[in-house]
Write a protein that holds these residues in place. Sequence first.
Motif, PDB file in Angstrom:
ATOM      1  N   MET A   1       0.843  -1.188   0.000  1.00 22.30           N
ATOM      2  CA  MET A   1       0.000   0.000   0.000  1.00 22.30           C
ATOM      3  C   MET A   1       0.887   1.251   0.000  1.00 22.30           C
ATOM      4  SD  MET A   1      -2.721   1.312   2.902  1.00 22.30           S
ATOM      5  CE  MET A   1      -3.746  -0.145   2.747  1.00 22.30           C
ATOM      6  N   SER A   2       0.611   2.188  -0.903  1.00 23.42           N
ATOM      7  CA  SER A   2       1.384   3.421  -0.960  1.00 23.42           C
ATOM      8  C   SER A   2       0.967   4.348   0.174  1.00 23.42           C
ATOM      9  CB  SER A   2       1.166   4.124  -2.300  1.00 23.42           C
ATOM     10  OG  SER A   2      -0.141   4.669  -2.362  1.00 23.42           O
ATOM     11  N   ILE A   3       1.828   5.318   0.478  1.00 27.41           N
ATOM     12  CA  ILE A   3       1.537   6.256   1.562  1.00 27.41           C
ATOM     13  C   ILE A   3       0.252   7.031   1.279  1.00 27.41           C
ATOM     14  CG2 ILE A   3       2.369   8.378   2.657  1.00 27.41           C
ATOM     15  CD1 ILE A   3       5.169   7.272   2.550  1.00 27.41           C
ATOM     16  N   ARG A   4      -0.038   7.283   0.014  1.00 21.57           N
ATOM     17  CA  ARG A   4      -1.251   8.026  -0.326  1.00 21.57           C
ATOM     18  C   ARG A   4      -2.506   7.304   0.112  1.00 21.57           C
ATOM     19  NH1 ARG A   4       0.029  10.176  -6.504  1.00 21.57           N
ATOM     20  NH2 ARG A   4       1.833  11.518  -5.945  1.00 21.57           N
ATOM     21  N   GLN A   5      -2.404   5.973   0.277  1.00 24.53           N
ATOM     22  CA  GLN A   5      -3.568   5.191   0.687  1.00 24.53           C
ATOM     23  C   GLN A   5      -3.672   5.045   2.199  1.00 24.53           C
ATOM     24  OE1 GLN A   5      -2.269   1.896  -1.990  1.00 24.53           O
ATOM     25  NE2 GLN A   5      -4.366   1.946  -2.763  1.00 24.53           N
ATOM     26  N   TRP A   6      -2.673   5.563   2.924  1.00 28.37           N
ATOM     27  CA  TRP A   6      -2.715   5.495   4.391  1.00 28.37           C
ATOM     28  C   TRP A   6      -3.752   6.479   4.919  1.00 28.37           C
ATOM     29  CZ3 TRP A   6       3.046   5.618   6.411  1.00 28.37           C
ATOM     30  CH2 TRP A   6       3.743   4.527   5.869  1.00 28.37           C
ATOM     31  N   PRO A   7      -4.235   6.260   6.140  1.00 30.69           N
ATOM     32  CA  PRO A   7      -5.083   7.281   6.782  1.00 30.69           C
ATOM     33  C   PRO A   7      -4.318   8.595   6.882  1.00 30.69           C
ATOM     34  CG  PRO A   7      -5.191   5.211   7.980  1.00 30.69           C
ATOM     35  CD  PRO A   7      -4.103   5.043   6.954  1.00 30.69           C
TER      36      PRO A   7
END
Length: 224
Positions: A1-7
Amino acid sequence: MSIRQWPAAERPREKLLAQGAGALSDAELLAIFLRTGVAGKSAVALARDLITDFGGLRAMLRADLAGFSAARGLGPAKYAQLQAVLELARRHLAEELQRGDALSDPLAAERFLRARLRDLDHEVFAALFLDAQHRVLAFEVLAHGTIDGAAVYPREVVKAALRHHAAALIFAHNHPSGVVEPSAADRALTERLRQALATIDVRVLDHLVIGEGVPASFAARGWL
């Protein structure tokens, strides 16, 4: 998962904006600098690996161009950016000691001297020159040495004090080993310098030994 998909609260940039830089880990701060990861790794994961591979964040910051550029995800462009950031930090600290400002906060001098000397791989002996009101006149490196010593001559230090019209000085030198405990030679040199400068009515306010952790202060130990 890329950082953009993190909360949002877990993304380094958003976390910094919401909580301040002090809330971030070393890896998160480095990830903001890196901006992107590599195939199969986010910027944070890459940052963690780099810190581990270099043996710590400080070791990474001290790496030369060849060693830095050889690491995955880095290169000459990142090295140039990092050196620019480090130099900005040094200049920011130097502004606390602007020429003509009274040295009302001894910790400002300590922060500045640590930033200038701590990460050098050879010994350097330097001084802050102050006027009678303890306003900063100049910073000058007085001697460069090898890994374990620097030749400092009282006559040259006296000349420098006269050249800067100084009334007081704060000496500092680094121990590349990281050990801040002053040696017998350090104490003997400081006493010779103090005596030489006393002949021209210049006071030695302190001598800081820079290494890992809190610098050793001759003044705090009652040696001056």
